[in-house]
Design a protein around this motif. Structure first.
Motif, PDB file in Angstrom:
ATOM      1  N   LEU A   1      67.291 123.800  85.998  1.00 39.83           N
ATOM      2  CA  LEU A   1      66.657 122.531  86.342  1.00 39.83           C
ATOM      3  C   LEU A   1      65.340 122.784  87.056  1.00 39.83           C
ATOM      4  O   LEU A   1      65.214 123.729  87.838  1.00 39.83           O
ATOM      5  CB  LEU A   1      67.567 121.710  87.263  1.00 39.83           C
ATOM      6  N   THR A   2      64.364 121.918  86.789  1.00 42.83           N
ATOM      7  CA  THR A   2      63.129 121.956  87.577  1.00 42.83           C
ATOM      8  C   THR A   2      63.391 121.170  88.865  1.00 42.83           C
ATOM      9  O   THR A   2      64.410 120.469  88.992  1.00 42.83           O
ATOM     10  CB  THR A   2      61.973 121.294  86.811  1.00 42.83           C
ATOM     11  N   GLN A   3      62.481 121.259  89.802  1.00 43.35           N
ATOM     12  CA  GLN A   3      62.624 120.481  91.042  1.00 43.35           C
ATOM     13  C   GLN A   3      62.618 118.990  90.731  1.00 43.35           C
ATOM     14  O   GLN A   3      63.361 118.221  91.348  1.00 43.35           O
ATOM     15  CB  GLN A   3      61.502 120.833  92.020  1.00 43.35           C
ATOM     16  N   ASP A   4      61.800 118.574  89.767  1.00 41.17           N
ATOM     17  CA  ASP A   4      61.750 117.157  89.363  1.00 41.17           C
ATOM     18  C   ASP A   4      63.089 116.690  88.801  1.00 41.17           C
ATOM     19  O   ASP A   4      63.575 115.600  89.141  1.00 41.17           O
ATOM     20  CB  ASP A   4      60.655 116.940  88.302  1.00 41.17           C
ATOM     21  N   GLN A   5      63.685 117.516  87.935  1.00 45.91           N
ATOM     22  CA  GLN A   5      64.963 117.152  87.312  1.00 45.91           C
ATOM     23  C   GLN A   5      66.079 117.054  88.347  1.00 45.91           C
ATOM     24  O   GLN A   5      66.901 116.138  88.296  1.00 45.91           O
ATOM     25  CB  GLN A   5      65.323 118.186  86.240  1.00 45.91           C
ATOM     26  N   LEU A   6      66.100 117.999  89.286  1.00 46.80           N
ATOM     27  CA  LEU A   6      67.116 117.950  90.341  1.00 46.80           C
ATOM     28  C   LEU A   6      66.904 116.730  91.232  1.00 46.80           C
ATOM     29  O   LEU A   6      67.861 116.049  91.622  1.00 46.80           O
ATOM     30  CB  LEU A   6      67.070 119.229  91.180  1.00 46.80           C
ATOM     31  N   ALA A   7      65.645 116.434  91.525  1.00 50.02           N
ATOM     32  CA  ALA A   7      65.314 115.273  92.358  1.00 50.02           C
ATOM     33  C   ALA A   7      65.820 113.973  91.722  1.00 50.02           C
ATOM     34  O   ALA A   7      66.379 113.108  92.398  1.00 50.02           O
ATOM     35  CB  ALA A   7      63.808 115.206  92.575  1.00 50.02           C
ATOM     36  N   LYS A   8      65.658 113.847  90.382  1.00 49.75           N
ATOM     37  CA  LYS A   8      66.126 112.650  89.681  1.00 49.75           C
ATOM     38  C   LYS A   8      67.648 112.525  89.732  1.00 49.75           C
ATOM     39  O   LYS A   8      68.188 111.433  89.876  1.00 49.75           O
ATOM     40  CB  LYS A   8      65.653 112.684  88.226  1.00 49.75           C
ATOM     41  N   LYS A   9      68.331 113.656  89.610  1.00 50.11           N
ATOM     42  CA  LYS A   9      69.804 113.638  89.661  1.00 50.11           C
ATOM     43  C   LYS A   9      70.310 113.148  91.016  1.00 50.11           C
ATOM     44  O   LYS A   9      71.349 112.503  91.115  1.00 50.11           O
ATOM     45  CB  LYS A   9      70.359 115.045  89.406  1.00 50.11           C
ATOM     46  N   LEU A  10      69.527 113.473  92.078  1.00 51.87           N
ATOM     47  CA  LEU A  10      69.961 113.133  93.435  1.00 51.87           C
ATOM     48  C   LEU A  10      69.258 111.903  94.004  1.00 51.87           C
ATOM     49  O   LEU A  10      69.495 111.519  95.148  1.00 51.87           O
ATOM     50  CB  LEU A  10      69.708 114.335  94.362  1.00 51.87           C
ATOM     51  N   ASN A  11      68.382 111.296  93.172  1.00 54.89           N
ATOM     52  CA  ASN A  11      67.615 110.110  93.613  1.00 54.89           C
ATOM     53  C   ASN A  11      66.789 110.385  94.864  1.00 54.89           C
ATOM     54  O   ASN A  11      66.773 109.596  95.829  1.00 54.89           O
ATOM     55  CB  ASN A  11      68.553 108.913  93.863  1.00 54.89           C
ATOM     56  N   VAL A  12      66.126 111.546  94.867  1.00 51.03           N
ATOM     57  CA  VAL A  12      65.204 111.882  95.954  1.00 51.03           C
ATOM     58  C   VAL A  12      63.879 112.314  95.311  1.00 51.03           C
ATOM     59  O   VAL A  12      63.778 112.429  94.091  1.00 51.03           O
ATOM     60  CB  VAL A  12      65.748 113.022  96.852  1.00 51.03           C
ATOM     61  N   SER A  13      62.875 112.565  96.128  1.00 51.99           N
ATOM     62  CA  SER A  13      61.572 112.993  95.596  1.00 51.99           C
ATOM     63  C   SER A  13      61.544 114.505  95.364  1.00 51.99           C
ATOM     64  O   SER A  13      62.350 115.249  95.936  1.00 51.99           O
ATOM     65  CB  SER A  13      60.457 112.610  96.572  1.00 51.99           C
ATOM     66  N   ARG A  14      60.592 114.940  94.531  1.00 50.52           N
ATOM     67  CA  ARG A  14      60.441 116.376  94.290  1.00 50.52           C
ATOM     68  C   ARG A  14      60.059 117.089  95.580  1.00 50.52           C
ATOM     69  O   ARG A  14      60.452 118.229  95.824  1.00 50.52           O
ATOM     70  CB  ARG A  14      59.363 116.611  93.220  1.00 50.52           C
ATOM     71  N   LYS A  15      59.280 116.402  96.443  1.00 51.06           N
ATOM     72  CA  LYS A  15      58.871 116.989  97.727  1.00 51.06           C
ATOM     73  C   LYS A  15      60.086 117.276  98.613  1.00 51.06           C
ATOM     74  O   LYS A  15      60.092 118.244  99.373  1.00 51.06           O
ATOM     75  CB  LYS A  15      57.897 116.047  98.449  1.00 51.06           C
ATOM     76  N   THR A  16      61.098 116.436  98.501  1.00 52.54           N
ATOM     77  CA  THR A  16      62.318 116.648  99.288  1.00 52.54           C
ATOM     78  C   THR A  16      63.019 117.927  98.846  1.00 52.54           C
ATOM     79  O   THR A  16      63.452 118.738  99.681  1.00 52.54           O
ATOM     80  CB  THR A  16      63.291 115.453  99.123  1.00 52.54           C
ATOM     81  N   ILE A  17      63.115 118.112  97.520  1.00 47.09           N
ATOM     82  CA  ILE A  17      63.737 119.339  96.985  1.00 47.09           C
ATOM     83  C   ILE A  17      62.936 120.556  97.421  1.00 47.09           C
ATOM     84  O   ILE A  17      63.503 121.582  97.836  1.00 47.09           O
ATOM     85  CB  ILE A  17      63.811 119.292  95.438  1.00 47.09           C
ATOM     86  N   SER A  18      61.605 120.458  97.344  1.00 42.33           N
ATOM     87  CA  SER A  18      60.733 121.556  97.749  1.00 42.33           C
ATOM     88  C   SER A  18      60.924 121.886  99.229  1.00 42.33           C
ATOM     89  O   SER A  18      60.981 123.062  99.621  1.00 42.33           O
ATOM     90  CB  SER A  18      59.272 121.188  97.489  1.00 42.33           C
TER      91      SER A  18
END
Length: 223
Positions: free
Chosen positions: A16-33
């Motif tokens: 998964l990319t950070q964007d894809q993981l962010a969508k799964k968890l309903n958070v922003s990509r910046k949060t994953i980063s």
């Protein structure tokens, strides 16, 4: 293992990319980063969401002492490196322990080594496979084997206790030795089985048929 390492490992394992993981968890990509760079951690509900989506055992994600292994082959390999030597020692001293239980051979050092290897293997099992159901099953198996060992020891310790002229202190000491050795051997056998099962199948409570199937598969694979 820090949460930042775990969330990155989970994401990479599932491609998964950070964007894809962010969508799964309903958070922003910046949060994953931020999580992956150790600049923050998720709240309780997000932790539960990650555990549910990626099938992570409870309390493993946020516990720094717990590593995560999504690939059973990886888990087996890591666990084997940690316990292989201890498992061989454990099996040898289980055999010597039964000689002690049957009063054929007795050496206090043997019992001490068996206790130490059992403790070490149990610590590693809890690190690599911390599951409450497994602990419950562990207790039932130990109790069952403990009962068998008491009956088995009755032919040696029991006869010795009730046919010898012993003082009260000697009787109490011999009786406690019977109980302790019986329980210690029960624990050692269960821990050894769980360790062997985890090495061979990636599961600490695989059935005999499952273990046999995995061993047979590995042999055919190596031919």
């Amino acid at each position: 293992m820090e949460f930042s390492e775990k969330i990155k490992y989970i994401r990479n394992y599932h491609n998964l990319t950070q964007d894809q993981l962010a969508k799964k968890l309903n958070v922003s990509r910046k949060t994953i980063s931020a999580w992956e760079n150790n600049r923050g951690i998720p709240d309780y509900y997000l932790v539960k969401a990650i555990e549910s989506i990626f099938n992570i055992p409870e309390n493993q994600l946020m516990n720094k002492k717990q590593k995560i292994f999504l690939n059973s082959n990886e888990l087996q390999s890591k666990f084997k490196k940690k316990v292989n030597w201890a498992l061989y020692i454990e099996i040898i001293f289980i055999f010597l322990g039964y000689l002690t239980l049957l009063k054929i051979y007795n050496n206090t050092i043997n019992s001490c080594i068996l206790i130490l290897t059992s403790i070490y293997l149990n610590i590693q099992l809890n690190r690599f496979s911390p599951d409450n159901f497994q602990k419950s099953l562990h207790k039932k198996a130990v109790l069952y084997l403990f009962t068998i060992n008491l009956i088995l020891g009755n032919s040696s310790f029991g006869v010795y206790l009730f046919s010898s002229t012993l003082s009260n202190i000697e009787f109490a000491a011999a009786f406690m030795a019977w109980i302790i050795i019986s329980y210690m051997l029960a624990q050692a056998i269960v821990i050894s089985y769980q360790s062997f099962s985890l090495i061979k199948t990636g599961k600490p409570w695989a059935s005999f048929s499952e273990i046999h199937k995995f061993i047979k598969f590995q042999k055919n694979k190596n031919l």
